[in-house]
Design an enzyme around this catalytic site. Structure first.
Site, PDB file in Angstrom:
ATOM      1  CE  LYS A 213      -4.112  -1.985   2.164  1.00  0.00           C
ATOM      2  NZ  LYS A 213      -3.706  -3.389   2.052  1.00  0.00           N
TER       3      LYS A 213
ATOM      4  CD  GLU B  44      -5.360   5.395   3.522  1.00  0.00           C
ATOM      5  OE1 GLU B  44      -6.513   5.041   3.850  1.00  0.00           O
ATOM      6  OE2 GLU B  44      -4.770   4.959   2.536  1.00  0.00           O
TER       7      GLU B  44
ATOM      8  CG  HIS C 100     -11.995  -3.682   6.921  1.00  0.00           C
ATOM      9  ND1 HIS C 100     -12.254  -2.366   6.596  1.00  0.00           N
ATOM     10  CD2 HIS C 100     -11.682  -3.682   8.242  1.00  0.00           C
ATOM     11  CE1 HIS C 100     -12.080  -1.601   7.664  1.00  0.00           C
ATOM     12  NE2 HIS C 100     -11.742  -2.369   8.677  1.00  0.00           N
TER      13      HIS C 100
ATOM     14  NE  ARG D  91      -6.732 -11.009  -5.203  1.00  0.00           N
ATOM     15  CZ  ARG D  91      -7.951 -10.666  -4.837  1.00  0.00           C
ATOM     16  NH1 ARG D  91      -8.960 -10.931  -5.652  1.00  0.00           N
ATOM     17  NH2 ARG D  91      -8.183 -10.050  -3.686  1.00  0.00           N
TER      18      ARG D  91
END
Length: 497
Positions: free
Chosen positions: A123, A207, A242, A299
């Site tokens: 990330k 974030e 999530h 993917r």
């Protein structure tokens, strides 16, 4: 076209199991390509182990000795004469080391290059790359200094609430929402511990936490001839911890201007990193329609079928074409959306008992009867559901001429696709799709938590129970006196035990 492909790839080893192995196998058959599957000794009666042209046992053992064993899988591919390996999703699908070993062995890896995986698999690194090509990012910190003081100062500067997120992570692991400054140190330590245990890496980024966001992702496909296309968006906002639960396309949150902007941004990303193959660019979108790059999955996604439904495309076929070195056979203006599609994930779990995992022997798998409804499952009657693998039993995908039609088909079909003998989340999925907020398109990533009371089970009345039993017994007696026979097909609307 097919002869060009089979000259290069005439046999594919599918380095996966269950429904995705069967999904890839289906396209291989349609393209005249032979398929090779692998299985553990406990999966001998699972359909992916016997429906391919050839199958090889991985033996028994932990995942590192079976589905994650690079050398064993590559050796099986060579012995079988397979020219390429398709990794499906999960397992080795985003493993750059494995992809490189495959190509070093003289085989074709059906997926992006190891370099793309490395860039987008982390990330922190991916955000640095996105900054270079001016992609909108959530305000945050992804610098080298990982000291608590630096990270805390960054959080204060960004403004609470913030999200502490493991750089190498996924699936919500190593992720913490911090609502106020005095909670930061403890949350940071907890996130780092979890990240280190899960990924062997405790690097985190900070974030701005966007409240009640939507999770929008864009399906992209790129070839080696400079063509970078998108196949529109999917909304994946209904999540639990999530993990996606319900996906749909088109998103109810996008008008045509916003849809064009977000899809073109995804294409700019795949073009900017010279991507190859299928990928999914994920974005977080706030209530004002501002969207920010989240990550890229290098993917095929679990939810790819809804894109196939509305665009009338076979994404696995396109993956194989690209891997064979051919150009994508369409231009962007030739790709359009028709109708609406919804996918729900059927898990072996009890949502009304804290989502406790469920195991057992499947007595019967029900089949959907409506047109344009697809059940992708790796299980058949008699298969055992164990704790050895992911608890997802199947994906139910329903296409309708519009969203209301897709919702109606989903609710009806969930009654039909029973997995008798194992507790599942079918009833819970019906509750989600039937809620007024979902029907109105009011979806966001904390939907399940926000509407937890609305999604709680409602016990049937005595009259409802009596009516259901009477209906079942009556129809069973009419259709077949033998309860092991066709009466299974009449058992609809019941909760799995």
């Amino acid at each position: 076209m097919i002869s060009e492909i089979t000259k290069k790839i005439d046999k594919i080893l599918i380095a996966n199991r269950g429904e995705i192995a069967l999904r890839v196998m289906k396209t291989c058959r349609e393209m005249g390509i032979k398929s090779v599957t692998i299985y553990t000794e406990s999966e001998k009666t699972y359909p992916h182990s016997y429906l391919s042209d050839e199958s090889f046992s991985l033996g028994m053992g932990v995942l590192s000795e079976t589905y994650l064993n690079h050398e064993k899988i590559i050796e099986i591919a060579k012995v079988s004469g397979a020219k390429a390996i398709h990794p499906g999703y999960g397992f080795l699908s985003e493993n750059a080391t494995f992809a490189k070993k495959v190509t070093d062995a003289g085989l074709i890896f059906i997926g992006p290059t190891p370099e793309s995986m490395e860039i987008m698999g982390d990330k922190k690194t991916s955000k640095i790359e996105m900054e270079k090509i001016n992609i909108p990012l959530i305000p945050g910190y992804h610098g080298e200094d990982q000291s608590e003081a630096t990270l805390k100062n960054a959080a204060i500067e960004i403004g609470f609430p913030v999200l502490v997120k493991a750089s190498a992570g996924g699936g919500g692991k190593g992720m913490r929402v911090v609502w106020k400054e005095e909670e930061f140190s403890e949350s940071l330590a907890s996130a780092k511990r979890e990240a280190l245990n899960a990924f062997g890496d405790d690097i985190v980024l900070i974030e701005k936490f966007i409240q009640n966001p939507r999770h929008i992702e864009v399906q992209v496909m790129s070839d080696t001839h400079g063509n970078h296309l998108h196949f529109f968006e999917r909304e994946c906002s209904i999540q639990r911890r999530h993990q996606k639960v319900v996906e749909e396309t088109p998103s109810t949150a996008l008008d045509e201007t916003l849809r064009k902007s977000i899809c073109e941004t995804a294409v700019a990303i795949s073009s900017g990193i010279n991507y190859k193959g299928a990928g999914t660019v994920e974005f977080i979108m706030d209530a004002d329609g501002n969207f920010y790059f989240l990550e890229m999955n290098t993917r095929l996604q679990v939810e790819h079928p809804i894109t196939e439904m509305v665009t009338k495309s076979d994404l696995v076929r396109l993956q194989i074409l690209v891997a064979a070195g051919l150009s994508l056979p369409m231009k962007q203006e030739e790709i359009s959306q028709t109708g609406h599609a919804i996918e729900v994930r059927i898990y072996s779990e009890d949502p009304d008992n804290n989502f406790m995992p469920a195991i057992g022997k499947i007595g019967h798998v029900g089949s959907p009867t409506l047109n344009d409804v697809r059940l992708d499952s790796g299980y058949v009657d008699g298969n055992e559901v164990t704790i050895d693998f992911d608890p997802m039993l199947a994906k139910l995908i329903c296409w309708g001429v519009d969203r209301d039609s897709a919702i109606s088909k989903t609710l009806h079909s969930l009654d039909e696709v029973t997995f008798l003998g194992v507790k599942t989340n079918r009833d819970y999925l019906k509750r989600i799709v039937a809620t007024e907020p979902f029907r109105e398109g009011d979806t966001f990533t904390h939907f399940i938590e926000t509407y937890s009371e609305l999604l709680a089970p409602k016990e049937p009345t005595d009259d409802e129970i009596a009516a259901a039993i009477a209906t079942f017994l009556n129809s069973s007696a009419i259709k077949d006196e033998n309860l092991n026979g066709q009466s299974w097909n009449t058992l609809q609307g019941f909760r799995n035990i």
